[in-house]
Write a protein that holds these residues in place. Structure first.
Motif, PDB file in Angstrom:
ATOM      1  N   GLY A 268      -1.527  -0.691   7.570  1.00 14.04           N
ATOM      2  CA  GLY A 268      -0.837  -0.920   8.834  1.00 14.04           C
ATOM      3  C   GLY A 268      -1.335  -2.173   9.533  1.00 14.04           C
ATOM      4  O   GLY A 268      -0.546  -2.965  10.072  1.00 14.04           O
ATOM      5  N   ILE A 269      -2.655  -2.375   9.504  1.00 11.62           N
ATOM      6  CA  ILE A 269      -3.244  -3.567  10.129  1.00 11.62           C
ATOM      7  C   ILE A 269      -2.835  -4.827   9.373  1.00 11.62           C
ATOM      8  O   ILE A 269      -2.459  -5.843   9.981  1.00 11.62           O
ATOM      9  CB  ILE A 269      -4.778  -3.438  10.167  1.00 11.62           C
ATOM     10  CG1 ILE A 269      -5.185  -2.275  11.079  1.00 11.62           C
ATOM     11  CG2 ILE A 269      -5.420  -4.740  10.643  1.00 11.62           C
ATOM     12  CD1 ILE A 269      -6.667  -1.936  11.012  1.00 11.62           C
ATOM     13  N   ASN A 275       3.678  -9.692   7.293  1.00 12.89           N
ATOM     14  CA  ASN A 275       4.714  -8.681   7.067  1.00 12.89           C
ATOM     15  C   ASN A 275       4.775  -8.262   5.596  1.00 12.89           C
ATOM     16  O   ASN A 275       4.913  -9.107   4.702  1.00 12.89           O
ATOM     17  CB  ASN A 275       6.073  -9.222   7.503  1.00 12.89           C
ATOM     18  CG  ASN A 275       7.152  -8.157   7.402  1.00 12.89           C
ATOM     19  OD1 ASN A 275       6.903  -6.977   7.669  1.00 12.89           O
ATOM     20  ND2 ASN A 275       8.350  -8.574   7.017  1.00 12.89           N
ATOM     21  N   GLY A 276       4.633  -6.968   5.345  1.00 11.52           N
ATOM     22  CA  GLY A 276       4.728  -6.448   3.982  1.00 11.52           C
ATOM     23  C   GLY A 276       3.435  -6.482   3.196  1.00 11.52           C
ATOM     24  O   GLY A 276       3.389  -6.004   2.056  1.00 11.52           O
ATOM     25  N   LEU A 277       2.361  -7.046   3.759  1.00 15.90           N
ATOM     26  CA  LEU A 277       1.097  -7.134   3.031  1.00 15.90           C
ATOM     27  C   LEU A 277       0.394  -5.781   3.031  1.00 15.90           C
ATOM     28  O   LEU A 277       0.292  -5.111   4.051  1.00 15.90           O
ATOM     29  CB  LEU A 277       0.188  -8.178   3.680  1.00 15.90           C
ATOM     30  CG  LEU A 277      -1.170  -8.426   3.000  1.00 15.90           C
ATOM     31  CD1 LEU A 277      -0.966  -8.991   1.602  1.00 15.90           C
ATOM     32  CD2 LEU A 277      -2.031  -9.363   3.844  1.00 15.90           C
ATOM     33  N   THR A 278      -0.081  -5.359   1.856  1.00 12.09           N
ATOM     34  CA  THR A 278      -0.838  -4.112   1.715  1.00 12.09           C
ATOM     35  C   THR A 278      -2.062  -4.362   0.855  1.00 12.09           C
ATOM     36  O   THR A 278      -2.140  -5.366   0.126  1.00 12.09           O
ATOM     37  CB  THR A 278       0.004  -2.999   1.061  1.00 12.09           C
ATOM     38  OG1 THR A 278       0.335  -3.396  -0.284  1.00 12.09           O
ATOM     39  CG2 THR A 278       1.278  -2.732   1.847  1.00 12.09           C
TER      40      THR A 278
END
Length: 397
Positions: A268-269, A275-278
């Motif tokens: 989430g952070i 945007n969209g980074l995990t």
């Protein structure tokens, strides 16, 4: 070309682990080479003959029987949950720990398990030239799983020094549990699951010998037998075993929930920043060079690297479900290496499970050795999965 990349990958993985070793001069290469040769022979037998898979299936059927017995007890208390077609992780993988621990404590009570550890450990140690207890543990966790195997030898662990306790923690990253083999087989090809199981255990011996080389004097290379004064009556023993098993379930459950939740929070952070980074995507880019060294074309390598990231950040189930949906479109080599890599518990949650197990069966002081060496556990777990996948990949094209 891809075959040569696969061969190169074996040496690269072992080289990276060697560079991470804090005691490079203490590494003994003869056991490493002996175990590698043994692995190549075993893999050929498993994937090239019928007798190898027959033996593994017979062993697996025994552990399946254990889980079925455990399920009888669980179904008595939770009949509705066990009646579902899809059984939750809590019921399928955690609650069986209570019965498995009790069953093997009964074997220990009558001296059967101690005898097996001594004899089987002696045979494996003759091949690997490694201590008997470590050698047997590598075989024991083949189907028991890390937490169950650690609980079974908790009396042995209680008398070990920190350096050997770390060895068992590192090796525990490379196991699976017999209770979830059926779930694996419902998603990915059975032959690669059964190939990965023994390879992971032998590779755990190889890589722990490089990452955490420990010299065990002959007088210390023994199996600890509790004195008769400490031996309780039979019913007190099995009752205590059940309580130990239940305590493990609670501790492990808390660790798994916490680590998965932390991953979700971190994603989430990261998503706010980019945007969209995990964390899964970050790991997929990190692992892409190693995926290429599995002997894969670029497109397949990026997909397998993505599966690696998913497995490390969450668990192998999520990654296997994704792979299941792509089996019809992938070549045999890609399926073989991807399935083999995913068949283990090597992820962040497992570190928490191992720490929780040490904390519940030993003491907070002894479990600190895991907290201080998390990076070693992660490096070993990932390297074992890669090495197993690369060895299987040599035989499937």
């Amino acid at each position: 070309m891809y075959f040569l990349l696969n061969v190169l990958g074996v040496f690269v993985v072992m080289g990276v682990v060697f560079l991470c070793s804090p005691n490079k001069r203490k590494v003994k290469w003869r056991p490493v080479i002996s175990l590698l040769v043994l692995e190549l022979i075993i893999t050929w037998i498993m994937l090239g003959t019928t007798i190898g898979s027959w033996v593994i299936n017979k062993i697996a059927s025994f552990f399946t029987w254990l889980i079925e017995c455990a399920s009888e007890g669980i179904a008595f208390v939770f009949p509705t949950a066990m009646a579902n077609e899809t059984v939750d992780f809590f019921f399928s993988a955690l609650l069986p720990i209570i019965f498995v621990v009790t069953f093997f404590d009964i074997l220990s009570y009558f001296g059967i398990l101690t005898w097996i550890i001594d004899k089987v450990g002696w045979v494996i140690s003759k091949v690997s030239r490694l201590p008997k207890l470590e050698s047997f543990f590598s075989i024991q966790m083949m189907f028991l799983g890390n937490t169950e195997a650690l609980a079974v030898i908790r009396d042995q662990l209680s008398v070990l020094k920190d350096n050997r306790l770390l060895t068992f923690g590192i090796m525990s990253m490379s196991s699976i549990s017999g209770s979830i083999i059926g779930a694996y087989l419902s998603m990915v090809p059975a032959e690669y699951v059964f190939s990965a199981i023994p390879l992971n255990c032998l590779n755990a011996l190889i890589l722990v010998s490089i990452l955490n080389p420990v010299h065990v004097p002959k007088e210390d290379d023994i199996i600890y037998v509790p004195p008769k004064s400490e031996k309780k009556d039979f019913f007190s023993t099995i009752s205590n075993s059940m309580l130990v098993g239940m305590n493990m379930v609670i501790v492990i459950l808390a660790m798994v929930i916490g680590y998965v939740a932390l991953t979700a929070g971190l994603n989430g952070i990261l998503g706010v920043i980019v945007n969209g980074l995990t964390i899964q995507k970050i790991f997929s880019f990190i692992f892409s060079p190693f995926a290429f060294l599995l002997g894969l074309p670029l497109q397949d390598a990026m997909y397998v690297a993505q599966l690696m990231g998913i497995k490390l950040a969450t668990n192998e189930f999520v990654a296997m479900m994704d792979l299941k949906n792509h089996l019809d479109t992938l070549p045999p080599h890609t399926i073989a290496v991807a399935t083999t890599f995913l068949t283990s518990f090597a992820n962040f949650s497992t570190v928490g499970m191992i720490y929780g197990t040490y904390n519940s069966v030993l003491s907070e002081g002894k479990s600190a050795v895991i907290g201080k060496n998390v990076w070693k556990l992660l490096v070993s777990g990932i390297a074992v999965s890669l090495l197993s996948a690369m060895i299987v990949g040599l035989f499937v094209w």
